[in-house]
Structure formats: structure tokens, C-alpha cells
Design an enzyme around this catalytic site. Structure first.
Site, PDB file in Angstrom:
ATOM      1  N   GLY A 299       3.426  -0.664   8.842  1.00  0.00           N
ATOM      2  CA  GLY A 299       2.670  -1.446   9.820  1.00  0.00           C
ATOM      3  C   GLY A 299       3.098  -2.896   9.763  1.00  0.00           C
ATOM      4  O   GLY A 299       3.585  -3.372   8.731  1.00  0.00           O
TER       5      GLY A 299
ATOM      6  N   ILE B 251       0.834  -1.207   0.000  1.00  0.00           N
ATOM      7  CA  ILE B 251       0.000   0.000   0.000  1.00  0.00           C
ATOM      8  C   ILE B 251       0.873   1.263   0.000  1.00  0.00           C
ATOM      9  O   ILE B 251       0.584   2.231  -0.705  1.00  0.00           O
ATOM     10  CB  ILE B 251      -0.944  -0.034   1.225  1.00  0.00           C
ATOM     11  CG1 ILE B 251      -1.945  -1.198   1.082  1.00  0.00           C
ATOM     12  CG2 ILE B 251      -1.675   1.285   1.387  1.00  0.00           C
ATOM     13  CD1 ILE B 251      -2.792  -1.464   2.321  1.00  0.00           C
TER      14      ILE B 251
ATOM     15  N   LEU C 219      -4.160 -14.082  22.383  1.00  0.00           N
ATOM     16  CA  LEU C 219      -3.503 -13.438  23.525  1.00  0.00           C
ATOM     17  C   LEU C 219      -2.873 -14.469  24.461  1.00  0.00           C
ATOM     18  O   LEU C 219      -1.783 -14.261  24.997  1.00  0.00           O
ATOM     19  CB  LEU C 219      -4.502 -12.564  24.292  1.00  0.00           C
ATOM     20  CG  LEU C 219      -3.912 -11.737  25.432  1.00  0.00           C
ATOM     21  CD1 LEU C 219      -2.852 -10.755  24.936  1.00  0.00           C
ATOM     22  CD2 LEU C 219      -5.004 -10.981  26.176  1.00  0.00           C
TER      23      LEU C 219
ATOM     24  N   TYR D 154      -2.559  -6.103  17.195  1.00  0.00           N
ATOM     25  CA  TYR D 154      -2.761  -5.316  15.970  1.00  0.00           C
ATOM     26  C   TYR D 154      -4.009  -4.431  16.101  1.00  0.00           C
ATOM     27  O   TYR D 154      -3.975  -3.227  15.802  1.00  0.00           O
ATOM     28  CB  TYR D 154      -2.903  -6.279  14.794  1.00  0.00           C
ATOM     29  CG  TYR D 154      -3.030  -5.621  13.440  1.00  0.00           C
ATOM     30  CD1 TYR D 154      -1.932  -5.051  12.807  1.00  0.00           C
ATOM     31  CD2 TYR D 154      -4.257  -5.602  12.773  1.00  0.00           C
ATOM     32  CE1 TYR D 154      -2.042  -4.463  11.549  1.00  0.00           C
ATOM     33  CE2 TYR D 154      -4.374  -5.027  11.516  1.00  0.00           C
ATOM     34  CZ  TYR D 154      -3.268  -4.460  10.914  1.00  0.00           C
ATOM     35  OH  TYR D 154      -3.383  -3.881   9.673  1.00  0.00           O
TER      36      TYR D 154
HETATM   37  P1  NAD Z   1       3.217  -4.624   3.830  1.00  0.00           P
HETATM   38  O1  NAD Z   1       3.713  -5.574   4.861  1.00  0.00           O
HETATM   39  O2  NAD Z   1       3.140  -5.086   2.421  1.00  0.00           O
HETATM   40  O3  NAD Z   1       4.105  -3.283   3.862  1.00  0.00           O
HETATM   41  C1  NAD Z   1       4.433  -2.639   5.057  1.00  0.00           C
HETATM   42  C2  NAD Z   1       5.728  -1.886   4.864  1.00  0.00           C
HETATM   43  O4  NAD Z   1       6.048  -1.266   6.119  1.00  0.00           O
HETATM   44  C3  NAD Z   1       6.896  -2.827   4.492  1.00  0.00           C
HETATM   45  O5  NAD Z   1       7.598  -2.322   3.384  1.00  0.00           O
HETATM   46  C4  NAD Z   1       7.741  -2.822   5.753  1.00  0.00           C
HETATM   47  O6  NAD Z   1       9.130  -3.020   5.512  1.00  0.00           O
HETATM   48  C5  NAD Z   1       7.453  -1.435   6.326  1.00  0.00           C
HETATM   49  N1  NAD Z   1       7.795  -1.371   7.743  1.00  0.00           N
HETATM   50  C6  NAD Z   1       7.510  -2.281   8.702  1.00  0.00           C
HETATM   51  N2  NAD Z   1       8.070  -1.913   9.863  1.00  0.00           N
HETATM   52  C7  NAD Z   1       8.713  -0.742   9.635  1.00  0.00           C
HETATM   53  C8  NAD Z   1       9.487   0.132  10.454  1.00  0.00           C
HETATM   54  N3  NAD Z   1       9.732  -0.147  11.742  1.00  0.00           N
HETATM   55  N4  NAD Z   1      10.011   1.245   9.896  1.00  0.00           N
HETATM   56  C9  NAD Z   1       9.790   1.530   8.591  1.00  0.00           C
HETATM   57  N5  NAD Z   1       9.070   0.730   7.773  1.00  0.00           N
HETATM   58  C10 NAD Z   1       8.542  -0.388   8.286  1.00  0.00           C
HETATM   59  O7  NAD Z   1       1.816  -4.115   4.368  1.00  0.00           O
HETATM   60  P2  NAD Z   1       0.572  -3.484   3.566  1.00  0.00           P
HETATM   61  O8  NAD Z   1      -0.422  -4.546   3.373  1.00  0.00           O
HETATM   62  O9  NAD Z   1       1.037  -2.682   2.427  1.00  0.00           O
HETATM   63  O10 NAD Z   1      -0.012  -2.532   4.716  1.00  0.00           O
HETATM   64  C11 NAD Z   1       0.295  -1.144   4.818  1.00  0.00           C
HETATM   65  C12 NAD Z   1      -0.483  -0.563   5.979  1.00  0.00           C
HETATM   66  O11 NAD Z   1      -1.880  -0.813   5.796  1.00  0.00           O
HETATM   67  C13 NAD Z   1      -0.130  -1.174   7.333  1.00  0.00           C
HETATM   68  O12 NAD Z   1      -0.170  -0.169   8.320  1.00  0.00           O
HETATM   69  C14 NAD Z   1      -1.220  -2.182   7.553  1.00  0.00           C
HETATM   70  O13 NAD Z   1      -1.420  -2.452   8.916  1.00  0.00           O
HETATM   71  C15 NAD Z   1      -2.398  -1.461   6.947  1.00  0.00           C
HETATM   72  N6  NAD Z   1      -3.500  -2.337   6.533  1.00  0.00           N
HETATM   73  C16 NAD Z   1      -3.359  -3.257   5.546  1.00  0.00           C
HETATM   74  C17 NAD Z   1      -4.443  -4.061   5.199  1.00  0.00           C
HETATM   75  C18 NAD Z   1      -4.350  -5.094   4.097  1.00  0.00           C
HETATM   76  O14 NAD Z   1      -5.364  -5.746   3.818  1.00  0.00           O
HETATM   77  N7  NAD Z   1      -3.231  -5.276   3.439  1.00  0.00           N
HETATM   78  C19 NAD Z   1      -5.658  -3.927   5.875  1.00  0.00           C
HETATM   79  C20 NAD Z   1      -5.767  -2.993   6.877  1.00  0.00           C
HETATM   80  C21 NAD Z   1      -4.688  -2.179   7.191  1.00  0.00           C
END
Ligand code: NAD
Length: 467
Positions: free
Chosen positions: A310, A241, A317, A372
Site C-alpha cells: 500500500g 507490516i 483534494l 487513500y
Molecule cells: P510501508 O510503506 O512500510 O510498506 C509497504 C510496502 O509495500 C513497501 O515495502 C513497498 O515497497 C510495498 N509496495 C508499495 N507499492 C508496491 C507495488 N506497486 N508493488 C509491490 N509492493 C509495493 O507500509 P506499512 O505501514 O507497512 O503498511 C502496510 C499496509 O498497511 C498498507 O496497505 C497500508 O496502507 C496499511 N496500513 C498501515 C497503517 C499504519 O499505521 N502503518 C495503518 C493502516 C493501514
């Protein structure tokens, strides 16, 4: 990730079997592209739910012009498809007047094109008027039910104006909702609340004017960001994302600082180079992350800050070790607060747009995700509480997106049966794309979205979870 079922349902045998067995047949959603930038299938009908009152006609007409559709006023008869319907219900003050909503929409729904839009404009009721409160709150249940009924990729949303906000304040929101950019946003109630009295500390223009974060930057000498470009920072931008958000902001001409952990440096550089941005390999949980961001910025300021990084560390838990709890809370929530606090204190956010990433897990909860869901619910609390102060003191808005099931590496790792259920359990019967979240972030990040503040907008196709 490919949704094979969706593709199959659009083949001959797929169409036949889904009809015979009563299976869901998700629509191929019309998303924004340079070739198809506006909704299709007919005009935008602009109707009023009440005989008198409502938004200023001229302001609303100007706001709707931005949608790129021919606008037809007050015609519920006629034939042929319509691409979208906007019903102005802001003057609705009594329960009896709700019949105007039925009268406006009932004759039109069969004519609404696939991937069409219904948007209602409501008003925040006066605190001492329980009749108006009942009528206006009724719109919420109405829109959420209609979103579930429409089918074929059509969506329904409610925009609630809080006085003194008028149609001009809602223009960017209407442009978004009445376009293919909002393909996966349905059943949402978005409040628009202009506060024209707050000065923008960066240039003295009123925050309500929307000029604050669109200002022309300095030359950017030595930074490569270029004159006049907005400066954005997206955390977790190496993939998923975050990569799409960075791409979407770059599409609008922003210089994007792409931040991700050192381990993702190769992907991060690839993304930043492709977008003409700057890679910033940095762990957002580092104690000095805020300071290092400020150091990296041209003239130490940001127009757009997107907290997207994220992680998940799922366990019930009862089986969850303390480190799994701590890591998730630190990346998803504590670092968001630390970084924002630092950037605000350093004066890096003035007339800016901050968008954080929550999740529907933070609204509905999920088995195995106490950590989460706690972190994502915390994001919603953070946004709600900081927004008024950020606006008053920094002319900055703070909002969140709450994605539902989005097709990324995160959801590809979910076991098949749970994944299929997650995908289909929403009004559009499919998962969203990272671009859907990115489009929503880009709308909240627009200078013109100055009146949207403290909101959490779900990008979930109206998921049944937490509905
Ligand atoms: P993803 O795992 O594909 O990408 C997350 C990115 O965050 C990765 O590139 C990772 O390296 C980076 N990251 C993790 N820890 C980090 C840190 N400490 N410092 C800097 N970068 C860091 O995840 P995604 O699916 O693209 O999700 C992006 C956001 O959307 C997240 O916050 C996730 O919780 C939220 N989200 C995703 C979904 C979904 O369906 N994919 C649904 C709800 C919320």
C-alpha cells in the site's frame, strides 16, 4: 518506532506525574511470545447470560481448551484475579434478559487482570424477531462501551454466531481473542458463519470442515517449498507490516513468497532468506502480475494470499494532481482486484484464505487522504461482495484487516503533534505494532478460520476514529 511517552509513564517520575496531571498511562501490552504464549493472571471464567439455552457445552468447552487457560464454569463469586471472561449470550432473546449480561460481568470486572479479555458470544437474530434483534444488537453497544472503560490493556470483543454456526466454528476466533495475539484488537464485532454445505473443490471435503486449506501439498520438488507446507504470498513484504506478516506465517511453517517492488529487492531478499521463503520482486500493479505469481508458485496454487502492499500520496483534494489519485487507487485497490480475479480464474485459490489490508482511514476518512481513504473503503467493499461467491465457488474465504495507528515508517513520517494524537486516541492509549496486524492476519489465514468470511476486523486498539 519507540513510544518514549509510554516508557516514561512506567518510570517513577512518570507514574507520579501522570497520576497528578490525569494524563493517560498506557499499559505495556502482553503480546504473544514463545515464553509467554497465553494470557496470565488467573483462569478463564465461562459464564452464561441466560439460565437456559446457549452454545453446546461440549463444543464450547473444546473450543476454549485451545486457549491454554484453566476454564472455570459459572463462578462469579470467589476472589483473586481472572485472566479472561467469556459470556455466552447466544440464547438472549429479550431486552429483559440483558440483565443477565450485567449480572455476569458486574461482579468480575475489578478482578480482571491487566491485559485481560472479555469476550461475549452473541447470535445473529432471526430476521422476523425484533425482540431478539434488539437484545442482540444491544450487545454491540455494550461491548464497545466496555472496551472504552476497561483500561490497563484489557479488551472487549463480541463474536456473533450466525446459525448454523456453533462454538466449533468459532474455535479459532475464540483462541485468537482469548490470547495475547489479539493485544491491539478491541471493540470489534466478528461474525462467524459456517456453511457446511459447500464442497471444497480441491479435495472434496466440506469447506465447513476447515480441512480445505490445511491439506498436504505435493512434494514441492524443485521449488524448495517442502512437503506438507502451506504456501503463502504476501505483497509489500520487504518491510513494515508486510515483513511481520510474512514472518508470522513462516512461524507457523508456511513457505512464504515475499513480493515487493524491484527497488526494494535487497530488503526483500534479506526477509525471504531469513524466513526460508522466496523473494518475488514484482510491481503488483503490472498488468501481468497475476500471471507471474501463478508461474512462480509450486503447482500453481496458494493457501494464503495477503494483499498488504500500500502507498499514501497525501494532499487535500483541491491540491491533488491526477497522478497522486491514480497511483494510490491502483496500488491499494485496483491491483488487489486484478490479482485476486486472475488467481481465482487460474484456479490458484481453492480452499484458500485471502486477507486484504484496509485502514480505519477507509472507515472514518482523513484530511488529505481522499485517495487513500477511497482505496481502503474500496477494499472493504471488495471483501464484502466477493466473500460469499469465493466461498461458494472456490471454498475460499476473503477478509480484511483495518489497521489503525501502527508504529511503522509510514506513521513515523507523520508530524509529531498529529502522530502523538493518532497514537493516544484509542482505548489502549498507544499505537499498535506491525506484529499486531500480522497476528490478526495469521488468525484469518488459519485453516480453522473457515467460518470467518467477508469480515473487516479493525486492528486499532478501538480507535476513536470511525468508531
Ligand atoms: P510501508 O510503506 O512500510 O510498506 C509497504 C510496502 O509495500 C513497501 O515495502 C513497498 O515497497 C510495498 N509496495 C508499495 N507499492 C508496491 C507495488 N506497486 N508493488 C509491490 N509492493 C509495493 O507500509 P506499512 O505501514 O507497512 O503498511 C502496510 C499496509 O498497511 C498498507 O496497505 C497500508 O496502507 C496499511 N496500513 C498501515 C497503517 C499504519 O499505521 N502503518 C495503518 C493502516 C493501514
Amino acid at each position: 518506532m519507540a513510544d518514549r511517552y509510554l516508557r516514561w509513564t512506567h518510570t517513577g517520575p512518570g507514574r507520579f506525574l501522570t497520576r497528578r496531571l490525569g494524563l493517560p498511562r498506557p499499559e505495556v501490552l502482553h503480546r504473544w511470545s514463545a515464553e509467554r504464549p497465553t494470557l496470565e493472571g488467573g483462569p478463564l471464567l465461562h459464564l452464561s447470560a441466560t439460565a437456559t439455552g446457549g452454545c453446546d457445552e461440549k463444543e464450547l468447552r473444546e473450543a476454549l481448551e485451545g486457549c491454554g487457560l484453566p476454564v472455570v464454569r459459572e463462578r462469579t463469586d470467589g476472589e483473586g484475579r481472572v485472566a479472561a471472561v467469556l459470556v455466552d449470550a447466544t440464547a438472549l432473546g429479550t431486552v429483559a434478559e440483558l440483565s443477565g449480561v450485567h449480572a455476569s460481568l458486574h461482579p468480575l470486572l475489578r478482578r480482571l487482570a491487566p491485559c485481560g479479555r472479555v469476550v461475549l458470544l452473541g447470535a445473529r437474530p432471526a430476521p422476523d424477531d425484533h425482540h431478539q434483534a434488539a437484545a442482540q444488537q444491544a450487545l454491540e453497544g455494550f461491548v464497545r462501551s466496555l472496551g472504552k472503560e476497561l483500561g490497563r490493556g484489557r479488551t472487549a470483543n463480541l463474536v456473533r454466531l450466525a446459525p448454523p454456526a456453533g462454538a466449533e466454528s468459532a474455535a479459532s476466533t475464540l483462541r485468537f481473542l482469548l490470547s495475547p495475539r489479539s493485544a491491539f484488537v478491541s471493540g470489534q464485532v466478528i461474525e462467524v458463519a459456517a456453511d457446511g454445505t459447500v464442497p471444497d473443490p480441491s479435495d472434496g471435503s466440506p469447506a465447513g470442515s476447515g480441512e480445505g486449506s490445511g491439506r498436504v501439498r505435493g512434494s514441492g520438488t524443485g521449488t524448495g517449498t517442502g512437503e506438507g507446507r502451506r504456501v503463502a504470498l504476501v505483497t509489500g513484504a520487504a518491510r513494515g507490516i508486510g515483513e511481520q506478516i510474512a514472518g508470522r506465517l513462516a512461524r507457523e511453517g508456511a513457505h512464504v513468497f515475499c513480493l515487493d517492488v524491484e527497488q526494494a529487492a535487497a530488503d526483500l531478499t534479506r526477509v525471504a532468506d531469513r524466513l526460508g521463503g522466496t523473494a518475488l520482486p514484482l510491481d503488483i500493479t503490472a498488468g501481468d502480475a497475476g500471471a507471474r505469481i501463478v508461474e512462480a508458485l509450486p503447482d500453481g496454487r496458494l493457501d494464503v494470499l495477503v494483499h498488504n502492499a500500500g502507498i499514501t500520496r497525501d494532499r487535500r483534494l483541491v491540491n491533488m494532481a491526477a497522478d497522486r489519485w491514480a497511483d494510490v487507487l491502483d496500488v491499494n485497490l485496483a491491483s488487489v482486484l486484478r490479482t485476486t480475479d486472475h488467481l481465482l480464474a487460474a484456479g490458484a485459490l481453492r480452499g484458500s484464505r485471502v486477507v486484504a489490508t484496509a485502514s480505519i482511514a477507509g472507515i472514518a476518512g482523513n484530511v488529505g487522504q481522499t485517495n487513500y481513504a477511497a482505496s481502503k473503503a474500496g477494499v472493504i467493499g471488495f471483501v464484502r461482495a466477493l466473500a460469499p461467491r469465493a466461498r461458494a465457488e472456490h471454498a475460499t474465504t476473503v477478509n480484511a484487516v483495518a489497521p489503525g495507528f501502527i508504529e511503522t515508517r509510514m506513521t513515523a513520517a507523520v508530524p509529531f503533534v498529529i502522530r502523538e494524537a493518532g497514537r493516544r486516541m484509542n482505548s489502549l492509549s498507544q499505537g499498535g505494532q506491525p506484529l499486531d496486524v500480522a497476528e490478526t492476519v495469521a488468525w484469518l489465514a488459519e485453516p480453522a478460520s473457515h467460518a470467518v468470511n467477508g469480515q473487516t476486523v479493525r486492528v486499532c486498539g478501538q480507535s476513536l476514529l470511525g468508531a
